[in-house]
Scaffold this motif. Structure first.
Motif, PDB file in Angstrom:
ATOM      1  N   LEU A 268       0.842  -1.191   0.000  1.00  0.00           N
ATOM      2  CA  LEU A 268       0.000   0.000   0.000  1.00  0.00           C
ATOM      3  C   LEU A 268       0.880   1.244   0.000  1.00  0.00           C
ATOM      4  N   TYR A 269       1.945   1.195   0.790  1.00  0.00           N
ATOM      5  CA  TYR A 269       2.936   2.264   0.847  1.00  0.00           C
ATOM      6  C   TYR A 269       4.325   1.648   0.894  1.00  0.00           C
ATOM      7  N   GLY A 270       5.295   2.319   0.285  1.00  0.00           N
ATOM      8  CA  GLY A 270       6.673   1.878   0.352  1.00  0.00           C
ATOM      9  C   GLY A 270       6.901   0.519  -0.280  1.00  0.00           C
ATOM     10  N   GLY A 271       7.785  -0.261   0.305  1.00  0.00           N
ATOM     11  CA  GLY A 271       8.105  -1.574  -0.242  1.00  0.00           C
ATOM     12  C   GLY A 271       8.994  -2.338   0.725  1.00  0.00           C
ATOM     13  N   ALA A 272       9.582  -3.415   0.230  1.00  0.00           N
ATOM     14  CA  ALA A 272      10.482  -4.213   1.060  1.00  0.00           C
ATOM     15  C   ALA A 272      11.774  -3.448   1.320  1.00  0.00           C
TER      16      ALA A 272
ATOM     17  N   GLN B  10      19.813  -3.793   9.376  1.00  0.00           N
ATOM     18  CA  GLN B  10      19.344  -2.451   9.697  1.00  0.00           C
ATOM     19  C   GLN B  10      18.038  -2.528  10.481  1.00  0.00           C
ATOM     20  N   ASP B  11      17.789  -1.504  11.282  1.00  0.00           N
ATOM     21  CA  ASP B  11      16.585  -1.468  12.119  1.00  0.00           C
ATOM     22  C   ASP B  11      15.413  -0.908  11.325  1.00  0.00           C
ATOM     23  N   VAL B  12      14.884  -1.737  10.429  1.00  0.00           N
ATOM     24  CA  VAL B  12      13.752  -1.346   9.588  1.00  0.00           C
ATOM     25  C   VAL B  12      12.648  -2.376   9.748  1.00  0.00           C
ATOM     26  N   ALA B  13      11.449  -2.011   9.311  1.00  0.00           N
ATOM     27  CA  ALA B  13      10.305  -2.910   9.458  1.00  0.00           C
ATOM     28  C   ALA B  13       9.297  -2.684   8.350  1.00  0.00           C
TER      29      ALA B  13
ATOM     30  N   GLN C 210      -2.617   6.394   7.550  1.00  0.00           N
ATOM     31  CA  GLN C 210      -1.809   7.323   6.756  1.00  0.00           C
ATOM     32  C   GLN C 210      -0.524   6.650   6.289  1.00  0.00           C
ATOM     33  N   ASN C 211       0.155   7.251   5.332  1.00  0.00           N
ATOM     34  CA  ASN C 211       1.436   6.736   4.852  1.00  0.00           C
ATOM     35  C   ASN C 211       2.453   6.830   5.985  1.00  0.00           C
ATOM     36  N   SER C 212       2.854   5.691   6.505  1.00  0.00           N
ATOM     37  CA  SER C 212       3.746   5.669   7.667  1.00  0.00           C
ATOM     38  C   SER C 212       5.204   5.424   7.302  1.00  0.00           C
ATOM     39  N   VAL C 213       5.523   5.366   6.007  1.00  0.00           N
ATOM     40  CA  VAL C 213       6.908   5.148   5.590  1.00  0.00           C
ATOM     41  C   VAL C 213       7.784   6.264   6.133  1.00  0.00           C
ATOM     42  N   GLY C 214       8.863   5.876   6.814  1.00  0.00           N
ATOM     43  CA  GLY C 214       9.763   6.844   7.419  1.00  0.00           C
ATOM     44  C   GLY C 214       9.468   7.109   8.886  1.00  0.00           C
TER      45      GLY C 214
ATOM     46  N   TYR D 220      12.347   0.838  15.264  1.00  0.00           N
ATOM     47  CA  TYR D 220      12.527   0.463  13.865  1.00  0.00           C
ATOM     48  C   TYR D 220      11.865   1.513  12.973  1.00  0.00           C
ATOM     49  N   GLN D 221      12.435   1.724  11.800  1.00  0.00           N
ATOM     50  CA  GLN D 221      11.855   2.666  10.839  1.00  0.00           C
ATOM     51  C   GLN D 221      10.995   1.895   9.846  1.00  0.00           C
ATOM     52  N   VAL D 222       9.779   2.341   9.671  1.00  0.00           N
ATOM     53  CA  VAL D 222       8.861   1.689   8.731  1.00  0.00           C
ATOM     54  C   VAL D 222       9.284   2.008   7.297  1.00  0.00           C
ATOM     55  N   VAL D 223       9.458   0.958   6.495  1.00  0.00           N
ATOM     56  CA  VAL D 223       9.834   1.153   5.089  1.00  0.00           C
ATOM     57  C   VAL D 223       8.727   0.713   4.139  1.00  0.00           C
TER      58      VAL D 223
END
Length: 207
Positions: A23-27, A37-40, A54-58, A68-71
Motif C-alpha cells: 500500500l505504501y513503500g516496499g520491502a 538495519q533497524d527497519v520494518a 496514513q502513509n507511515s513510511v519513514g 525500527y523505521q517503517v519502510v
C-alpha cells in the motif's frame, strides 16, 4: 498508540515469493539483510491502528524495546499468509503484523515464540543466547522457490552435501533418506486437510 502484535523475521525475498503487494513503500533493501538495519514492514491492519491509515513510511515503530523505521506497508492479504508462514508447525499462530530483517534475531537477541524442536546435540555450545544460534534446535522455516528443474537438482545436491557434512560432525546419526517435498506433498506428510489448503499448492514452491 499501543497494540499487541506478532512479528516475523524474514529476508526481503519473503515479499516477492509470497506475492505481497504494498500500500505504501516496499520491502527493505538487500543491505538491510546483509547489515541488519533497524527497519520494518507492517501490515495494513497495523498501519490503520498505529498511524490511522496514513502513509507511515519513514515513521518510527517501537517494538520489544527497540526502535525500527517503517519502510513499507503491505496490503490486506487473505488468511493464506498465516497458513503459509506456519504450515510446518501444526499450530494456529495469529497472523504476523510486523516483519523484521532476519538479522535482528542475533543483534537484538530475539527468542522464537512457538514450537521449537531440539534434537540431541553431541556438542556443548555453552550458555547464553549465542549457544541458541549454534545449537541443534530447529526454529526457522526455510522456503525455496525454483524456476527450473536444474535449480531444484542443484539445491538437492547442496542439502545432501550439507547433511553428510553434519553427519561427520556427529549430527543426524540415522541413515540418510533425504528428499525434497513440494507443498502438496507436505500437506500429506503433516496430515493437513488438503481441501482447506489446496490453494496453497498453486504457488508451486519447492521445499
Amino acid at each position: 498508540k499501543h497494540i499487541l502484535s506478532y512479528a516475523q523475521v524474514v529476508t526481503r525475498d519473503f515479499f516477492p515469493m509470497f506475492e505481497e503487494s504494498f500500500l505504501y513503500g516496499g520491502a527493505w533493501e538487500v543491505t538491510a539483510d546483509e547489515n541488519t538495519q533497524d527497519v520494518a514492514v507492517i501490515t495494513e491492519d497495523s498501519n490503520n491502528k498505529l498511524f490511522d491509515g496514513q502513509n507511515s513510511v519513514g515513521k518510527s515503530l517501537f517494538f520489544e524495546g527497540h526502535i525500527y523505521q517503517v519502510v513499507g506497508v503491505t496490503r490486506k492479504n487473505p488468511a493464506i499468509r498465516s497458513h503459509m508462514q506456519n504450515i510446518d508447525r501444526g499450530v494456529d499462530i495469529p497472523e504476523s503484523q510486523i516483519y523484521l530483517p532476519l538479522g535482528v534475531v542475533a543483534s537484538k537477541e530475539v527468542y522464537a515464540w512457538g514450537p521449537v524442536y531440539c534434537p540431541v546435540d553431541p556438542h556443548d555450545h555453552g550458555d547464553g543466547f549465542d549457544s541458541r544460534l549454534k545449537g541443534a534446535c530447529i526454529w526457522l522455516t526455510y522456503w525455496a522457490e525454483f524456476s527450473t528443474g536444474e535449480q531444484k537438482q542443484q539445491f538437492e545436491k547442496f542439502v545432501a552435501n550439507y547433511i553428510e557434512q553434519q553427519k561427520l560432525e556427529g549430527h543426524y546419526p540415522r541413515p540418510s533418506h533425504f528428499a525434497l517435498s513440494n507443498v502438496d506433498d507436505l500437506f500429506v506428510i503433516i496430515k493437513y486437510n488438503r481441501g482447506d489448503f489446496f490453494v496453497l499448492a498453486l504457488f508451486g514452491f519447492g521445499l
